[in-house]
Design an enzyme around this catalytic site. Structure first.
Site, short mmCIF file in Angstrom:
data_model
loop_
_atom_site.label_atom_id
_atom_site.label_comp_id
_atom_site.label_asym_id
_atom_site.label_seq_id
_atom_site.Cartn_x
_atom_site.Cartn_y
_atom_site.Cartn_z
N ASP A 216 30.60 -29.05 -10.33
CA ASP A 216 29.54 -28.11 -10.28
C ASP A 216 29.25 -27.87 -8.66
O ASP A 216 29.03 -28.71 -8.03
CB ASP A 216 28.53 -28.59 -11.07
CG ASP A 216 27.21 -27.48 -11.08
OD1 ASP A 216 27.30 -26.40 -11.49
OD2 ASP A 216 25.94 -27.75 -10.25
N GLU A 266 33.79 -25.07 -8.87
CA GLU A 266 32.97 -23.91 -9.10
C GLU A 266 32.80 -23.56 -7.50
O GLU A 266 31.78 -24.36 -6.72
CB GLU A 266 31.47 -24.20 -9.65
CG GLU A 266 30.76 -22.87 -9.63
CD GLU A 266 29.32 -23.37 -10.02
OE1 GLU A 266 28.92 -22.59 -10.80
OE2 GLU A 266 28.74 -24.28 -10.13
#
Length: 537
Positions: A216, A266
């Site tokens: 993330d 990401e």
């Protein structure tokens, strides 16, 4: 849910991830096994036959760890513990093993930029006070101004539209940094203990059989140690895409390689060359393709996004990834049914007019487009059912993006509504006893799995057939074919994909037979507008 699908053998090739179809599971909204209104691991385990029947190669689970759920689980209090709302660590281990027996690998989500304010490290930092070693694991600073009453710098929130500060002041006078919510304090990645802890977390999950890790906010971890104000065009940026990140990911790669594990990052970056650096052979295996995800339904823009994506990945030999929607983004059927078919967090608004029939037609065509492209494909849960974005009543919204924008941004809850499984059961079969944690729209049963499973015209049937047929494209490169304006046509191996975005029906290129189409051809055998077809050359 029908007869269980026979187990498929996982691809033995270590490069399985280069062409995989990966299904994103947002556990809280997938299936409720105990009827308490919250999705859980028991619900996922019960639906493994459905996922095997769909034909996916892997499951990516958004965070299932212990969390106060101030930001949908991306505020992690303990990476080695499953949140009791979802189950136990033993259940997670069973799920990983059972999925693998069905031919499905598991990818877990790691959130390295920040932890929950309930994390033991942060609680210890609060108790220890200013200047303590415990606070060195985070970004604590005195404030500016005569009495330290002003934040240490002017950095903006990473929630688009938020006007809230990224610094919170404690009663002892120190401020701490949180690029997201105050409940998500940022870690200090210059501290060796932070690096060591995350490498141990990676080993912990690889030891339990996971095949990969999604990272993330992968470009945000490292901050300029001086924490300077944000200049008009900072070079380098004080907290985005700093060069020190690559040393971190090289170290992580050595951990993953010991387990044949893979990474997907990401990484939101406009600079193609800098984006590609994360995909060098000794760093991340793949990264999400946000250009394609946010691209409008426009032939010229889509072809440019595809070309740019493939060009970005070519120098480092990494496979592209393709995705139409995820747990943060307006659902595809809704987005493609609007006047503005692009996606931008800054343009989200309540009450946007939507033509769902148009959006569904385009979403079907987009499914065939994405599944025909070279690389791996991510399918967010519910996309295979054609679910639209739900508009959540204001008094039921939970997403912090809504609150931190003071109600301007409708938030991300609309794409996180619990799935419908059985039209005639309570709560459309999501769970049996308590109302789901987010309300399901009145029309949700019409999208239920049991309504679509045996309907050859349904979105679910289209996805199942497309995933099963997808291998005809092989693993070779993409070659664009001559096509009229507004029509995309390309060949890979022995198959051709054609997508008509033009106003008029389009003639199909020469072919031996039609393998699959997102909708019927017209009476003249032409491809109607907003329709895609796969052809055998």
């Amino acid at each position: 849910m029908g007869q269980p699908t026979p187990a498929r053998n996982p691809q033995p090739d270590q490069d399985w991830w280069r062409s995989a179809v990966i299904y994103q599971v947002y556990v809280r909204s997938f299936a409720d096994g105990d009827g308490d209104g919250t999705g859980d691991l028991a619900g996922v385990r019960a639906r493994l036959p459905y996922l095997a029947e769909l034909g996916v190669d892997a499951l990516w689970f958004t965070p299932w760890y212990l969390s106060p759920l101030k930001d949908g689980g991306y505020d992690v209090a303990d990476y080695r513990t499953i949140d009791p709302a979802f189950g136990t660590l033993a259940e997670a281990e069973k799920l990983i093993a059972e999925a693998r027996e069905s031919g499905i690998r598991t990818i877990v989500d790691i959130v390295p930029n920040h932890v929950s304010d309930r994390h033991p490290w942060f609680q210890a930092a609060l108790a220890a006070g200013p200047g303590s070693p415990e606070r060195e694991l985070f970004h604590f600073r005195p404030g500016r101004g005569p009495n330290g009453e002003l934040p240490p710098n002017d950095w903006p929130s990473q929630f688009v539209g938020s006007t809230e500060p990224v610094w919170t002041r404690l009663p002892d006078g120190d401020w701490y940094l949180h690029l997201f919510t105050p409940e998500q304090p940022d870690l200090n990645w210059a501290h060796p203990a932070v690096r060591q802890e995350h490498e141990e977390i990676l080993r912990f999950w690889f030891e339990r059989g996971v095949a990969g890790v999604r990272i993330d906010s992968a470009a945000l971890l490292v901050k300029d140690p001086d924490l300077p104000d944000l200049a008009a065009d900072p070079q380098p940026h004080p907290f985005v895409d700093r060069d020190e990140l690559h040393d971190i990911y090289r170290s992580w790669r050595s951990v993953a390689d010991a387990y044949d594990g893979v990474f997907v990052g990401e990484v939101w970056l406009p600079d193609a060359e800098r984006f590609a650096r994360y995909l060098r052979p000794d760093e991340l295996h793949t990264a999400f393709n946000f250009s394609f995800l946010s691209c409008p339904w426009d032939a010229e823009r889509l072809s440019a996004s595809i070309d740019t994506t493939l060009a970005e990945h070519a120098p480092v030999g990494a496979p592209a990834t393709w995705v139409l929607c995820n747990h943060d983004v307006t659902r595809t059927v809704t987005r493609y049914g609007r006047a503005d078919t692009a996606f931008d967090f800054a343009t989200k608004a309540f009450g946007t007019p939507t033509d769902l029939a148009l959006g569904a037609r385009r979403a079907r065509a987009a499914a065939l487009l994405s599944l025909a492209l070279p690389g791996s494909v991510y399918v967010y849960q519910g996309e295979e059912l054609g679910l639209p974005e739900a508009e959540i009543p204001a008094d039921r919204i939970q997403d912090p993006m809504y609150f931190r924008s003071h109600g301007v941004d409708p938030g991300r809850d609309g794409c996180r509504v619990p799935l419908p499984w059985a039209a005639d059961l309570p709560y459309a079969g999501f769970g049996s006893r308590e109302e789901p944690w987010l309300p399901q729209p009145a029309g949700w049963p019409a999208y239920a799995v049991d309504r679509q499973r045996d309907d050859p015209r349904s979105m679910l049937s289209l996805y199942r057939e497309a995933i099963a047929t997808r291998p005809v494209f092989g693993d070779g490169p993409l070659t664009w074919l001559p096509a009229p304006d507004g029509v995309l046509a390309f060949a890979r191996a022995g198959a051709v994909c054609v997508v008509n975005l033009a106003p008029a029906p389009a003639d199909l290129p020469a072919h031996s037979r039609i393998l699959l189409s997102s909708g019927p051809l017209d009476d003249a055998g032409r491809l109607p507008r907003d329709t895609a077809a796969w052809l055998r050359a």
